[in-house]
Design an enzyme around this catalytic site. Structure first.
Site, PDB file in Angstrom:
ATOM      1  N   ARG A  11       4.999 -12.549   9.996  1.00 30.19           N
ATOM      2  CA  ARG A  11       5.606 -11.570   9.647  1.00 30.19           C
ATOM      3  C   ARG A  11       7.006 -11.358  10.260  1.00 30.19           C
ATOM      4  O   ARG A  11       7.061 -12.125  11.346  1.00 30.19           O
ATOM      5  CB  ARG A  11       4.812 -10.102   9.643  1.00 30.19           C
ATOM      6  CG  ARG A  11       4.466 -10.092  11.192  1.00 30.19           C
ATOM      7  CD  ARG A  11       3.422  -8.909  11.360  1.00 30.19           C
ATOM      8  NE  ARG A  11       3.545  -7.366  10.829  1.00 30.19           N
ATOM      9  CZ  ARG A  11       3.296  -6.952   9.673  1.00 30.19           C
ATOM     10  NH1 ARG A  11       2.031  -7.313   9.211  1.00 30.19           N
ATOM     11  NH2 ARG A  11       3.567  -5.803   9.491  1.00 30.19           N
ATOM     12  N   GLU A  51       0.712  -1.088   0.004  1.00 34.49           N
ATOM     13  CA  GLU A  51       0.062   0.028   0.109  1.00 34.49           C
ATOM     14  C   GLU A  51       0.840   1.140   0.101  1.00 34.49           C
ATOM     15  O   GLU A  51       1.792   1.287   0.869  1.00 34.49           O
ATOM     16  CB  GLU A  51      -0.797  -0.016   1.309  1.00 34.49           C
ATOM     17  CG  GLU A  51      -2.046   1.078   1.048  1.00 34.49           C
ATOM     18  CD  GLU A  51      -2.815   1.059   2.457  1.00 34.49           C
ATOM     19  OE1 GLU A  51      -2.822   0.035   3.435  1.00 34.49           O
ATOM     20  OE2 GLU A  51      -3.559   2.219   2.633  1.00 34.49           O
ATOM     21  N   LYS A  74       4.518   1.069   9.260  1.00 33.47           N
ATOM     22  CA  LYS A  74       4.446   2.010   8.668  1.00 33.47           C
ATOM     23  C   LYS A  74       3.968   3.092   9.576  1.00 33.47           C
ATOM     24  O   LYS A  74       4.217   4.314   9.330  1.00 33.47           O
ATOM     25  CB  LYS A  74       3.530   1.830   7.090  1.00 33.47           C
ATOM     26  CG  LYS A  74       4.516   1.428   6.344  1.00 33.47           C
ATOM     27  CD  LYS A  74       3.981   1.452   4.945  1.00 33.47           C
ATOM     28  CE  LYS A  74       2.938   0.277   4.958  1.00 33.47           C
ATOM     29  NZ  LYS A  74       2.424   0.063   3.589  1.00 33.47           N
TER      30      LYS A  74
HETATM   31  P1  ATP Z   1       2.777  -2.243   7.927  1.00 35.18           P
HETATM   32  O1  ATP Z   1       2.196  -2.931   9.148  1.00 35.18           O
HETATM   33  O2  ATP Z   1       4.300  -1.985   8.196  1.00 35.18           O
HETATM   34  O3  ATP Z   1       2.050  -1.095   7.885  1.00 35.18           O
HETATM   35  P2  ATP Z   1       1.552  -3.723   6.046  1.00 35.18           P
HETATM   36  O4  ATP Z   1       1.201  -5.004   5.774  1.00 35.18           O
HETATM   37  O5  ATP Z   1       0.265  -2.747   6.264  1.00 35.18           O
HETATM   38  O6  ATP Z   1       2.700  -3.114   6.807  1.00 35.18           O
HETATM   39  P3  ATP Z   1       1.546  -3.444   3.020  1.00 35.18           P
HETATM   40  O7  ATP Z   1       2.091  -2.162   2.240  1.00 35.18           O
HETATM   41  O8  ATP Z   1       0.228  -3.670   3.008  1.00 35.18           O
HETATM   42  O9  ATP Z   1       1.865  -3.034   4.482  1.00 35.18           O
HETATM   43  O10 ATP Z   1       2.534  -4.627   2.790  1.00 35.18           O
HETATM   44  C1  ATP Z   1       2.938  -5.211   1.558  1.00 35.18           C
HETATM   45  C2  ATP Z   1       3.255  -6.364   1.654  1.00 35.18           C
HETATM   46  O11 ATP Z   1       4.394  -6.769   2.753  1.00 35.18           O
HETATM   47  C3  ATP Z   1       2.173  -7.256   2.186  1.00 35.18           C
HETATM   48  O12 ATP Z   1       1.981  -8.452   1.528  1.00 35.18           O
HETATM   49  C4  ATP Z   1       2.436  -7.541   3.424  1.00 35.18           C
HETATM   50  O13 ATP Z   1       2.033  -8.784   4.235  1.00 35.18           O
HETATM   51  C5  ATP Z   1       4.154  -7.728   3.730  1.00 35.18           C
HETATM   52  N1  ATP Z   1       4.591  -7.292   4.988  1.00 35.18           N
HETATM   53  C6  ATP Z   1       4.421  -6.092   5.633  1.00 35.18           C
HETATM   54  N2  ATP Z   1       5.150  -5.939   6.654  1.00 35.18           N
HETATM   55  C7  ATP Z   1       5.860  -7.346   6.792  1.00 35.18           C
HETATM   56  C8  ATP Z   1       6.589  -7.860   7.750  1.00 35.18           C
HETATM   57  N3  ATP Z   1       6.699  -7.139   8.798  1.00 35.18           N
HETATM   58  N4  ATP Z   1       6.939  -9.104   7.631  1.00 35.18           N
HETATM   59  C9  ATP Z   1       6.647  -9.686   6.188  1.00 35.18           C
HETATM   60  N5  ATP Z   1       5.900  -9.309   5.371  1.00 35.18           N
HETATM   61  C10 ATP Z   1       5.471  -8.079   5.590  1.00 35.18           C
HETATM   62 MG    MG Z   2      -1.447  -3.960   4.729  1.00 31.22          MG
END
Ligand code: ATP
Ligand code: MG
Length: 582
Positions: free
Chosen positions: A280, A54, A290
């Site tokens: 994760r 995102e 984020k």
């Molecule tokens: P955050 O929790 O940092 O906001 P998010 O999951 O909301 O992360 P996205 O932009 O939706 O952020 O993530 C893009 C991809 O990266 C998704 O498939 C998500 O599952 C993966 N991802 C995000 N954070 C992690 C993490 N700590 N470890 C592994 N994969 C991750």
């Molecule tokens: Mg997300």
């Protein structure tokens, strides 16, 4: 001191990994699923993954894990991996983030070729699917207030209750949905919901929202839409539209999988990707969310998203981490079904391993102390040969200027040394790396405050290159620079951004910003580095002998070098310090 240790950054006895890093042999559970799918000729053996960020922040090391996994699997199985911006929320998304994300994925070494997509590219298709659901009696427009919707949802132990609008005639739903789209209503007046099961034990299936009204322009579609699809709806359908076979996501989406499948089962999407969840990445002494990283930036706790203390890809890059090290770390961490926290020392270990192989060795004095060689003729200078990288003979050698006035490290001299002091002290002889043996003959102090101004030494001209023909031994080897030739530099030393292992989980509920380490940045001005570093470009990495790995910061200008310490030589150095202090 064992000079070899500090040159290479290797620990005596060879590297050992923290126990948490033990990786089971053979394919991980995700690869096992893919191998089985291919054997069963599922998707005709095709493997197509995606990385779906995102664009509401910069990527961090957790995202790197997902990137390495998705692009890595595609590579291994002869498949493809798409980059898809999951840009369904117009409020928090910005073009700056889109650009940084693309740059980071490329920098990590991955290529989406012509497969760059945006969920917003599918807004028309997604809307058509919504009408399809309505026509099939599988979605309805609810006119309860957001508050009432919440009240009807029930709890983990109590079922939800049907909305009075749940049984609206299909035609009425269709008309209302079209009017929602046409902008006739205010935010929160109506919402389009899937018609699934208000008593499902899985709350995600209690008639989740599909579209909500949001009068906000979108960074790509502009004013075209005032209703926006929810993530849980847009994601499976975007996957299907792209022909994704394995939709890999993090564990917190496990309970959303039935919903993911429900949408795909209830529209004609052409294919049915399989959602697979993995744990994760969590890192000690770090936050990986984020939202929290944005707080650090906006509240000014760090200098920006690319502050070298940040766990963002851009921060790690500026700090001097390499894509190779990050990829090796992600591969070693592997994938699991259970959440755990990885020791940040493991990441640093991979950074050292990589830089040890390729970072040229140079000499830099962080806290200079003047040393004058009294028997070295004034005005004379010479160039001494120095090995660029003992780990890599192909890196060759360079010439380092030597003269009568040098700088050494303040901490390498003690007037009143402890036992087992191997560095310089009055009357003691040490080796200057690549140069000569010198002996300290006297100490000049500032009469006003007693501070040491300079050391007076003599050198042995027979020890050129740092070796004595007569087999005479010295115990210490110091790095140095020639005062007249050295370049002035600023050096930024970093420590952990947080002073506790898990800043996000405080039993007393305190905010994570309470655990910021006040000593996470130390700026040293007036450092001196050898002249071979003149004009070194931003991002270039070096090993400063005995100090660790450093890289040139983009703040450097013509005539003003700024370095970030990427990582110390750590264990070897810490242990040597300790044994010397005894
Ligand atoms: P955050 O929790 O940092 O906001 P998010 O999951 O909301 O992360 P996205 O932009 O939706 O952020 O993530 C893009 C991809 O990266 C998704 O498939 C998500 O599952 C993966 N991802 C995000 N954070 C992690 C993490 N700590 N470890 C592994 N994969 C991750
Ligand atoms: Mg997300």
């Amino acid at each position: 001191m064992n000079q070899h240790d500090s040159d290479t950054g290797r620990r005596r006895g060879g590297p050992t990994l923290p126990e948490t890093s033990a990786k089971a042999p053979g394919p991980d559970f995700i690869r096992s699923i893919i191998i089985a799918d291919r054997e069963a000729d599922k998707n005709r053996g095709r493997v197509h993954t995606r990385f779906p960020p995102e664009p509401n922040g910069y990527l961090h090391i957790g995202h790197a894990k997902s990137i390495v996994l998705n692009f890595g699997i595609a590579e291994e199985f002869g498949g493809k991996c798409n980059l898809r911006f999951d840009d369904t929320n117009p409020a928090k998304e910005e073009v700056e983030y889109v650009e940084s994300i693309m740059a980071d994925v490329r920098w990590l070494g991955y290529d989406w070729e012509d497969r760059l997509f945006y969920a917003s590219d599918y807004f028309d298709r997604l809307y058509e699917f919504a009408e399809e659901l309505v026509r099939g009696g599988r979605a309805y427009v609810d006119s309860l207030s957001p508050e009432e919707v919440r009240e009807h949802r029930g709890t983990l132990t109590e079922p939800g209750r049907d909305s009075p609008y749940r049984n609206r005639p299909i035609e009425e739903n269709l008309e209302l949905l079209r009017r929602m789209r046409a902008g006739e209503f205010g935010e929160g007046e109506h919402v389009l919901r899937a018609r699934i099961d208000m008593s499902s034990p899985n709350i995600n299936l209690r008639d989740p929202a599909i579209y909500r009204i949001k009068h906000a322009p979108h960074h790509r579609t502009g004013e075209a839409w005032c209703i926006y699809p929810m993530y849980d709806y847009a994601h499976p359908l975007s996957d299907a539209l792209e022909g994704i076979t394995h939709s890999i996501c993090t564990l917190e989406f496990e309970n959303n999988r039935p919903l993911y499948d429900w949408f795909l089962d209830n529209v004609e999407a052409g294919c049915h990707p399989q959602q697979i969840e993995f744990a994760r990445l969590n890192l000690s002494y770090t936050v990986l969310s984020k939202r929290k990283l944005l707080t650090l930036v906006t509240k000014g706790h760090v200098r920006g998203w690319d502050d070298p203390r940040m766990p963002t890809i851009s921060g790690l890059r500026r700090r001097g981490y390499t894509p190779e090290a990050i990829r090796a770390f992600c591969e070693r961490v592997g994938v699991a079904k259970v959440n755990s926290t990885v020791d940040i020392a493991l990441l640093e270990y991979f950074v050292r391993e990589d830089l040890n192989q390729r970072a040229p060795r140079v000499m830099g004095v962080l806290r200079p102390l003047k040393l004058v060689i009294e028997n070295y003729p004034e005005g004379q200078q010479e160039e001494l040969e120095a090995v660029n990288n003992p780990e890599d003979p192909s890196a060759g050698t360079r010439l380092v200027p030597f003269s009568r006035v040098l700088y050494i490290e303040q901490e390498d001299f003690r007037e009143d040394p402890p036992k087992k002091w191997f560095r310089l002290s009055p009357g003691r002889e040490v080796r200057l790396k690549h140069a000569y043996y010198v002996t300290c003959t006297s100490v000049l102090r500032d009469p006003a405050n007693g501070e040491i101004l300079e050391l007076r030494c003599s050198y042995d001209p027979e020890t050129r290159g740092g070796w004595s023909e007569d087999g005479r031994k010295v115990l210490g080897t110091l790095h140095w620079v020639s005062a007249a030739h050295a370049l002035e530099a600023e050096v930024r030393l970093y420590d952990r951004l947080f002073d506790r292992e898990n800043p996000s989980e405080d039993p007393e509920g305190r905010d994570f910003t309470e655990f910021l380490n006040p000593g996470s940045l130390e700026v040293l001005a007036g450092c001196r580095v050898e002249p071979s570093l003149a004009g070194a470009p931003a991002g270039r990495g070096y090993q400063f002998l005995r100090h660790g790995y450093f890289c040139v910061d983009p703040d450097s200008e013509e005539g003003r070098l700024v370095f970030n310490r990427t990582v110390t030589l750590k264990d070897s150095w810490a242990r040597i310090e300790k044994s010397e202090a005894r």
